[in-house]
Design a protein around this motif. Structure first.
Motif, mmCIF file in Angstrom:
data_model
loop_
_atom_site.group_PDB
_atom_site.id
_atom_site.type_symbol
_atom_site.label_atom_id
_atom_site.label_comp_id
_atom_site.label_asym_id
_atom_site.label_seq_id
_atom_site.Cartn_x
_atom_site.Cartn_y
_atom_site.Cartn_z
ATOM 1 N N PRO A 132 7.070 -14.941 -9.508
ATOM 2 C CA PRO A 132 7.744 -14.488 -8.282
ATOM 3 C C PRO A 132 8.565 -13.228 -8.500
ATOM 4 C CG PRO A 132 8.806 -16.449 -9.186
ATOM 5 C CD PRO A 132 7.551 -16.253 -9.966
ATOM 6 N N VAL A 133 8.561 -12.365 -7.503
ATOM 7 C CA VAL A 133 9.343 -11.136 -7.537
ATOM 8 C C VAL A 133 10.028 -10.980 -6.185
ATOM 9 C CG1 VAL A 133 7.372 -9.723 -6.786
ATOM 10 C CG2 VAL A 133 9.274 -8.645 -7.995
ATOM 11 N N ASP A 134 11.265 -10.532 -6.204
ATOM 12 C CA ASP A 134 11.998 -10.304 -4.956
ATOM 13 C C ASP A 134 11.335 -9.145 -4.219
ATOM 14 O OD1 ASP A 134 13.863 -9.663 -2.960
ATOM 15 O OD2 ASP A 134 15.532 -10.376 -4.184
ATOM 16 N N PRO A 135 10.888 -9.355 -2.970
ATOM 17 C CA PRO A 135 10.210 -8.275 -2.231
ATOM 18 C C PRO A 135 11.086 -7.053 -1.994
ATOM 19 C CG PRO A 135 10.702 -10.130 -0.781
ATOM 20 C CD PRO A 135 10.957 -10.597 -2.177
ATOM 21 N N VAL A 136 12.404 -7.209 -2.096
ATOM 22 C CA VAL A 136 13.292 -6.054 -1.896
ATOM 23 C C VAL A 136 13.018 -4.989 -2.955
ATOM 24 C CG1 VAL A 136 15.681 -5.272 -1.796
ATOM 25 C CG2 VAL A 136 15.058 -7.468 -0.790
ATOM 26 N N PHE A 137 12.746 -5.404 -4.202
ATOM 27 C CA PHE A 137 12.406 -4.437 -5.243
ATOM 28 C C PHE A 137 11.176 -3.625 -4.842
ATOM 29 C CE2 PHE A 137 14.872 -7.292 -8.043
ATOM 30 C CZ PHE A 137 15.629 -6.356 -8.720
ATOM 31 N N ILE A 138 10.170 -4.301 -4.332
ATOM 32 C CA ILE A 138 8.909 -3.643 -3.972
ATOM 33 C C ILE A 138 9.101 -2.703 -2.784
ATOM 34 C CG2 ILE A 138 6.481 -4.031 -3.396
ATOM 35 C CD1 ILE A 138 7.432 -5.157 -6.120
ATOM 36 N N MET A 139 10.009 -3.066 -1.874
ATOM 37 C CA MET A 139 10.171 -2.307 -0.641
ATOM 38 C C MET A 139 11.207 -1.192 -0.727
ATOM 39 S SD MET A 139 7.841 -3.665 1.046
ATOM 40 C CE MET A 139 8.107 -2.489 2.367
ATOM 41 N N LEU A 140 12.050 -1.179 -1.762
ATOM 42 C CA LEU A 140 13.097 -0.149 -1.857
ATOM 43 C C LEU A 140 12.556 1.276 -1.743
ATOM 44 C CD1 LEU A 140 15.821 -1.176 -4.490
ATOM 45 C CD2 LEU A 140 16.118 -0.682 -2.065
ATOM 46 N N PRO A 141 11.523 1.668 -2.532
ATOM 47 C CA PRO A 141 11.043 3.046 -2.399
ATOM 48 C C PRO A 141 10.404 3.327 -1.043
ATOM 49 C CG PRO A 141 9.610 1.774 -3.855
ATOM 50 C CD PRO A 141 10.811 0.935 -3.602
ATOM 51 N N ILE A 142 9.826 2.309 -0.412
ATOM 52 C CA ILE A 142 9.219 2.490 0.907
ATOM 53 C C ILE A 142 10.300 2.764 1.953
ATOM 54 C CG2 ILE A 142 7.749 1.438 2.666
ATOM 55 C CD1 ILE A 142 6.340 2.034 0.001
ATOM 56 N N PHE A 143 11.368 1.986 1.920
ATOM 57 C CA PHE A 143 12.467 2.165 2.873
ATOM 58 C C PHE A 143 13.269 3.432 2.563
ATOM 59 C CE2 PHE A 143 11.272 -1.885 4.276
ATOM 60 C CZ PHE A 143 11.985 -2.231 5.417
ATOM 61 N N GLU A 144 13.341 3.794 1.274
ATOM 62 C CA GLU A 144 14.036 5.024 0.891
ATOM 63 C C GLU A 144 13.319 6.241 1.483
ATOM 64 O OE1 GLU A 144 16.225 8.085 -0.989
ATOM 65 O OE2 GLU A 144 16.717 6.016 -0.462
ATOM 66 N N ASP A 145 12.001 6.268 1.362
ATOM 67 C CA ASP A 145 11.234 7.393 1.913
ATOM 68 C C ASP A 145 11.254 7.386 3.438
ATOM 69 O OD1 ASP A 145 10.607 8.095 -0.684
ATOM 70 O OD2 ASP A 145 8.628 7.154 -0.655
ATOM 71 N N ALA A 146 11.257 6.171 4.040
ATOM 72 C CA ALA A 146 11.149 6.054 5.493
ATOM 73 C C ALA A 146 12.372 6.593 6.221
ATOM 74 C CB ALA A 146 10.921 4.594 5.886
ATOM 75 N N ARG A 147 13.552 6.522 5.591
ATOM 76 C CA ARG A 147 14.743 6.992 6.301
ATOM 77 C C ARG A 147 14.863 8.512 6.301
ATOM 78 N NH1 ARG A 147 20.018 5.508 2.509
ATOM 79 N NH2 ARG A 147 19.145 6.122 0.504
#
Length: 282
Positions: free
Chosen positions: A80-95
């Motif tokens: 298991p991996v916390d999905p926040v780790f996976i999504m951080l660069p996606i949300f960083e670029d999106a803003r």
């Protein structure tokens, strides 16, 4: 444990959670960007949880699968991996942040539209709650808009550091004997495997008053692959590290990356029992 035979005869053995009584489906193998390198990597989405795939191979091993023998004794293991780790660069670029500008608020389905990576759409049902921990959220009518917040990310990372540090101290008495600053650097080095150096590792080191260059040297010291190691760390939702073996805790990296699957696949279809007309022998 399940196994699957590809059209070219290749066998893959996977240890993964069963969908259980609460599982909504048989699971999906998703191709997503690795949060550190940005390259494509396989993840398993099952029981509303995200798992990364580790690859293990020891010399002189084979699998007995049903009535035949698989000469390749390699193993895929989902952790298991916390999905926040996976999504951080996606949300960083999106803003689309510029200098002191905090960036834009955007809808989840808009953020998750990544060209060439349809797998992100499968995570939509679980990300609203997960990403609220590190994002500012605005409700406009029935629609939610998200924007990554640096202070919330650092607070979340510090919580991960504290929990992982406590876990390391229970895994190996050597951590309890060494300097607290050194243990803290080890913890950040582990988390750094899932974080971009800029801005998150730099901001975390600054907050914890750690020397980033010293941390980089420590990471380089542990960069050699150890395919026969009995321990792998998994960054989980509780912020801890999970051991898959009984050896003393060491920071290691996978010796070989898993092969990339295109788009997403139903795990039930992929890992069904292989049938053969003839029994293979080694």
């Amino acid at each position: 444990m399940n196994w699957w035979e590809s059209p070219d005869g290749e066998i893959r053995v996977l240890i993964a959670p069963d969908k259980g009584t609460s599982g909504s489906d048989a699971g999906q193998l998703l191709s997503l960007r690795h949060p550190k390198s940005g390259t494509a990597a396989n993840y398993l989405f099952i029981n509303d949880g995200l798992h990364e795939l580790q690859w293990f191979k020891k010399s002189h091993t084979s699998w007995f699968l049903g009535e035949y023998v698989c000469e390749d004794g390699s193993l895929y293991l989902s952790t298991p991996v916390d999905p926040v780790f996976i999504m951080l660069p996606i949300f960083e670029d999106a803003r689309m942040k510029k200098r002191d500008d905090p960036g834009k608020f955007r809808q989840l389905d808009e953020i998750l539209y990544i060209d060439g990576y349809p797998g992100y759409q499968h995570l939509l049902p679980v990300l609203e709650n997960s990403m609220s921990v590190v994002c500012e959220v605005k409700d406009i009518g029935s629609t939610k808009f998200f924007r990554l917040d640096d202070s919330k990310v650092i607070a979340w990372l510090c919580a991960k550091v504290d929990r992982l540090k406590k876990t390391l101290l229970t895994l190996d008495k050597n951590y309890a004997a060494q300097d607290d600053k050194h243990t803290l650097a080890e913890v950040v080095s582990i988390l750094g495997e899932y974080l971009r150096d800029k801005p998150w590792v730099e901001l975390l080191c600054s907050h914890l008053r750690l020397d980033l260059q010293d941390l980089t040297r420590k990471a380089d010291d542990h960069s050699s692959p150890v395919p026969d190691s009995g321990l792998q760390f998994s960054i989980q939702e509780n912020g801890g590290a999970e051991s898959t073996g009984k050896k003393s805790a060491k920071i290691v990296r996978p010796g070989k990356k898993v092969k990339i699957e295109k788009d997403s696949h139903n795990i039930k279809d992929m890992f069904s029992r292989a049938t053969r007309s003839k029994t293979k022998t080694t």
